[in-house]
Scaffold this motif. Structure first.
Motif, short mmCIF file in Angstrom:
data_model
loop_
_atom_site.label_atom_id
_atom_site.label_comp_id
_atom_site.label_asym_id
_atom_site.label_seq_id
_atom_site.Cartn_x
_atom_site.Cartn_y
_atom_site.Cartn_z
N ARG A 99 0.84 -1.21 0.00
CA ARG A 99 0.00 0.00 0.00
C ARG A 99 0.86 1.25 0.00
O ARG A 99 0.55 2.23 -0.69
CB ARG A 99 -0.92 -0.02 1.22
CG ARG A 99 -1.96 1.08 1.21
CD ARG A 99 -3.00 0.81 0.13
NE ARG A 99 -4.10 1.74 0.27
CZ ARG A 99 -4.15 2.96 -0.28
NH1 ARG A 99 -3.14 3.37 -1.02
NH2 ARG A 99 -5.18 3.74 -0.12
N TRP A 141 2.26 1.70 -3.46
CA TRP A 141 1.24 2.22 -4.38
C TRP A 141 1.10 3.72 -4.22
O TRP A 141 1.05 4.47 -5.20
CB TRP A 141 -0.10 1.54 -4.14
CG TRP A 141 -1.13 1.86 -5.19
CD1 TRP A 141 -1.41 1.15 -6.32
CD2 TRP A 141 -1.98 3.02 -5.22
NE1 TRP A 141 -2.39 1.77 -7.04
CE2 TRP A 141 -2.75 2.92 -6.40
CE3 TRP A 141 -2.17 4.11 -4.38
CZ2 TRP A 141 -3.70 3.88 -6.74
CZ3 TRP A 141 -3.10 5.08 -4.73
CH2 TRP A 141 -3.86 4.96 -5.90
N GLU A 142 1.02 4.20 -2.97
CA GLU A 142 0.88 5.64 -2.72
C GLU A 142 2.07 6.40 -3.29
O GLU A 142 1.90 7.46 -3.92
CB GLU A 142 0.77 5.91 -1.21
CG GLU A 142 -0.55 5.50 -0.60
CD GLU A 142 -1.72 6.34 -1.10
OE1 GLU A 142 -1.50 7.54 -1.40
OE2 GLU A 142 -2.84 5.81 -1.22
N LEU A 151 -3.02 7.48 4.88
CA LEU A 151 -3.25 6.04 5.06
C LEU A 151 -3.83 5.71 6.43
O LEU A 151 -4.15 4.55 6.69
CB LEU A 151 -1.93 5.28 4.87
CG LEU A 151 -1.34 5.30 3.47
CD1 LEU A 151 0.01 4.59 3.45
CD2 LEU A 151 -2.29 4.64 2.48
#
Length: 311
Positions: A39, A42-43, A59
């Motif tokens: 995650r 991805w960010e 997040l």
């Protein structure tokens, strides 16, 4: 059902869904990255450069936990830093060249797994799934759920007929003859469509249809001939769960703007006195009640009304 029982249902769904999409696996898509690491990657692939503080907030991750994640990714040579343009005390994070190379197969693997999840589903099943996902996001984060008005696509007019029939039967007791009327209006819209003077808008939130409206050339009830300079607003519809969002006002205002641009002098519409919410929207837009009469339509005693907006 009380809140405690509803919470149990939500937790049961969470257990099902996390298992179904593989969140319990030790790594994501066989990549060697845990879900939190993936995650973060991805960010940084989509929103970099970004500060650690902004990443933590976006997040909703504890700052200490995120710091440990970032240290691990840095140790693998996947992150790079740069100076903040206006604050020398901060460093901005982005993926290094090695990080981009590591993220690419991870992203492809996740995409392939999601496509495999959808592959066995029919088109209606996919639409139902995506609509439900969109609705969950809109309920939990309404500020993040943008509503788009777009022209109708294949299947939209069938939906408009079906939802009019179901909603008006449930809320006002109208029988199947009303659904038949809506079907005829939709058929006429397709057969007579003039893109310079007529339009239909479908309100979408993600993959979910929330409402619709039409603006067409008004015609004589007796001869069917166009009434010069007069448009007609038709088939304003909102799904029950989409009410209260200001969407009805937006759809009606969209019709007014289009009518002015098309050179109409007036817009007329037909409604019933029992549709109090719709009548309030029309009045707020500037429509005025011109005529009303008692009638027996669609299996119910109603008061039929004609409203008009001068442009």
């Amino acid at each position: 059902m009380n809140t405690a029982a509803q919470a149990l249902d939500v937790r049961a769904f969470n257990r099902f869904y996390t298992r179904r999409i593989g969140m319990l696996a030790p790594t994501l898509s066989g990549s060697g990255f845990t879900l939190p690491q993936a995650r973060v990657l991805w960010e940084l692939s989509h929103h970099a450069p970004v500060s650690a503080a902004a990443l933590s907030k976006g997040l909703q991750l504890d700052a200490g936990y995120l710091s440990r994640l970032l240290r691990g990714l840095k140790a693998r040579g996947l992150l790079a830093e740069q100076a903040h343009p206006s604050d020398g005390r901060q460093r901005l994070l982005r993926l290094s060249a090695a990080g981009r190379r590591a993220f690419a197969p991870l992203d492809r693997g996740s995409q392939a797994e999601t496509e495999a999840l959808l592959a066995p589903l029919s088109t209606p099943q996919r639409q139902a799934l995506l609509g439900a996902m969109s609705r969950i996001q809109a309920v939990l984060e309404p500020e993040a759920a943008a509503i788009e008005l777009r022209p109708p696509l294949p299947g939209d007019l069938g939906w408009l007929v079906e939802r009019h029939g179901a909603i008006y039967a449930a809320e006002y007791g109208l029988d199947a003859r009303f659904e038949a009327l809506v079907a005829r209006i939709c058929a006429d819209f397709v057969d007579r469509f003039d893109p310079a003077r007529e339009a239909c808008w479908i309100a979408m939130r993600g993959a979910e249809r929330l409402g619709a409206v039409m603006l067409v050339q008004a015609r004589s009830d007796r001869t069917g001939r166009p009434r010069p300079g007069v448009a007609q607003l038709r088939l304003l519809l909102l799904e029950p769960h989409a009410r209260g969002l200001g969407l009805g006002k937006r759809l009606v205002h969209q019709c007014s703007g289009f009518a002015r641009g098309a050179g109409y002098r007036r817009v007329v519409l037909w409604t019933q006195s029992a549709l109090t919410a719709a009548r309030a929207i029309y009045a707020a837009e500037g429509y005025r009640l011109k005529h009303s009469e008692a009638a027996h339509n669609f299996g119910q005693d109603v008061v039929s009304e004609t409203w008009e907006l001068a442009l």
